[in-house]
Each structure stands twice: as structure tokens, then as C-alpha cells.
Design an enzyme around this catalytic site. Structure first.
Site, PDB file in Angstrom:
ATOM      1  CG  ASP A 111      99.999  39.306  28.591  1.00  0.00           C
ATOM      2  OD1 ASP A 111     100.330  38.119  28.746  1.00  0.00           O
ATOM      3  OD2 ASP A 111      99.296  39.697  27.642  1.00  0.00           O
ATOM      4  CG  HIS A 125     100.182  35.512  26.235  1.00  0.00           C
ATOM      5  ND1 HIS A 125      99.598  36.733  26.507  1.00  0.00           N
ATOM      6  CD2 HIS A 125      99.366  34.892  25.343  1.00  0.00           C
ATOM      7  CE1 HIS A 125      98.484  36.849  25.805  1.00  0.00           C
ATOM      8  NE2 HIS A 125      98.310  35.743  25.089  1.00  0.00           N
ATOM      9  CG  ASN A 141      91.691  33.387  21.250  1.00  0.00           C
ATOM     10  OD1 ASN A 141      91.614  34.324  20.446  1.00  0.00           O
ATOM     11  ND2 ASN A 141      92.726  33.228  22.039  1.00  0.00           N
TER      12      ASN A 141
END
Length: 256
Positions: A8, A47, A144
Site C-alpha cells: 500500500d 491509506h 470503487n
């Protein structure tokens, strides 16, 4: 005894929910910063910290697997951008951390709360499938790009449909969509199936909580997202759903 690799923006290991230190005896036992090419996977975005805490935080708030160890691989920069090559390098390090060909030191679980347009045969999906064949469980966010989400991964070309992002398109990934507190699929959550070159793959594989999830914040959150205190924020996305499943996977690995 179970290790989750969080690939990430890095992990803020100084956060009290994530152990407050980096090293062999810490919650965050190690990792690598592929963006800056050093051994410090410190988050400069937030994040990855939020994702790691959902999977395995152990502080005021508990993650799904609070006893699991985290390995942080920073493959996205301070604005959350990165390259496919960088993400693949993170996957390969999670499978073989010291590059010696012996994968006995591989992570048990990889979480990938990231994505872009792709298909089951793209390099990122192939890297995920290779990791799974090596014995690592890979959990990936679906994306998303649902009806109420962005258009990043809406497949509109001939012979394709759905909106699942890569590496959620990988055949062997556990691909995770997001649900809200009403147990309905979130409007932003990418839909399947993945149909590509005449092949149909049923994705996502599962949905998990992904709406207004309260977990560790990298810094003082913006007004409106703070929850519990100044060290936690509540945000939404399949990025938040994926680590729920990564943490549940860690628990299952421990039991079996």
C-alpha cells in the site's frame, strides 16, 4: 504467528494501534519502501495505515486479527499513486523477502487495497496468481467503480463487462466488494462478473464491511472523517473491505 503483508502507501508503525515501533519484536515487523528504495516502510499518505489497522490493529480499536504481525510494503507515494512494476515488486518481496528463492519466510496473507483497469491476464493479475500458487493467500479490493462510484475500472470494450479493477481480476485472488451496515452492497463497490475474451469469472468473491469504517489515522483527519479521537478516522471503500477479509483469513490460517 500469522503474517499479513500490507502492500500500500506504507504503514505508520508509530501509531499506538500498530505497536509504536518497527522491528522483529514489533507489531510491524519489517518491510520495504519500493518508492524510495529503502528499508523504512513509513506511511506518508495514510491509506496503508488505515488498511493495516483494519486487518490487524491492536490498540484502542482492535482489527479483525489483532494478534497478527504486519509487514509493510510501500508501493504507492504520498498521493497514493504508483506503478504496476512497483506493486509487482511488492508482491514478489512478500513471497520471497530476501530474494534467496526459499519462500519459507513468505507472508501468509497479502492485502492489496489498490487497483486500476486490467484483466485476468494482465501482469499484475498474473503476479497475484503466481503468489497464490506459491502458497500465499492474496486478498484484493474489487474497486470503487460501481454505479455510484468512479469510472476507473468500468470495462466497456468489446467482449468485456463489469467494473472490477485489477488485481481483483486475478483468477486466484479473493476479490472483495464493500457492503454497508444494512448488509447491502455499497453503491460505489465494483460489480462483476469479469468477462474477458469469452471467459467469465465470477467476481467479487465476497463482500465485507466497507462503509464508514473507523480505524487508525496517519495524521489529524479532515473535519467530518474523525472518529473516536484525533488518531482515528472513518472512511469508505473496497480498500476498507479487503483488510476485513485479510484479517479473517489470518484467523483461519491460525486455526488450521
Amino acid at each position: 504467528g500469522v503474517t499479513i503483508a500490507v502492500i500500500d502507501t506504507g504503514v505508520d508503525y508509530t501509531h499506538p494501534d500498530l505497536g509504536g515501533c518497527l522491528g522483529a519484536n514489533c507489531k510491524v515487523a519489517g518491510g520495504y519502501d519500493i518508492v524510495n528504495n529503502d528499508l523504512d516502510p513509513k506511511d506518508d499518505n495514510g491509506h496503508g495505515t488505515h488498511v493495516a489497522a483494519i486487518a490487524a490493529g491492536n490498540g484502542i480499536l482492535k482489527g479483525v486479527a489483532p494478534g497478527a504481525t504486519i509487514i509493510g510494503y510501500k508501493v504507492l507515494n504520498r498521493i497514493g499513486r504508483g506503478t504496476v512494476d512497483g506493486v509487482i515488486a511488492g508482491i514478489e518481496l512478500a513471497v520471497d523477502p530476501n530474494g534467496d528463492g526459499d519462500i519459507s519466510d513468505a507472508a501468509d496473507v497479502i492485502n492489496l487495497s489498490l487497483g486500476a483497469w486490467g484483466d485476468p491476464n494482465d501482469p499484475l493479475s498474473q503476479a497475484v496468481d503466481s503468489a497464490v500458487r506459491a502458497g500465499v493467500v492474496v486478498v484484493a479490493a474489487a474497486g470503487n467503480s460501481g454505479p455510484a462510484g468512479r469510472r476507473d475500472c468500468r470495462h466497456t470494450g468489446e467482449g468485456s463487462q463489469g467494473s472490477v479493477c485489477s488485481p481483483g481480476t486475478a483468477r486466484l485472488a479473493i476479490t472483495v466488494g464493500a457492503a454497508g451496515k444494512n448488509d447491502q452492497v455499497a453503491g460505489f463497490s465494483s460489480r462483476g462478473p469479469v468477462v474477458w475474451k469469452g471467459l467469465g469469472i465470477m467476481k467479487p468473491d465476497i463482500v465485507a464491511p466497507g462503509v464508514t469504517i473507523c480505524a487508525a489515522a496517519f495524521h489529524l483527519p479532515s473535519p467530518g472523517v474523525q472518529c473516536l479521537d484525533e488518531k482515528h478516522m472513518a472512511i469508505s471503500g473496497t480498500s476498507m473491505a479487503s483488510p476485513h477479509v485479510a484479517g479473517a483469513t489470518a484467523l483461519l490460517i491460525q486455526v488450521h
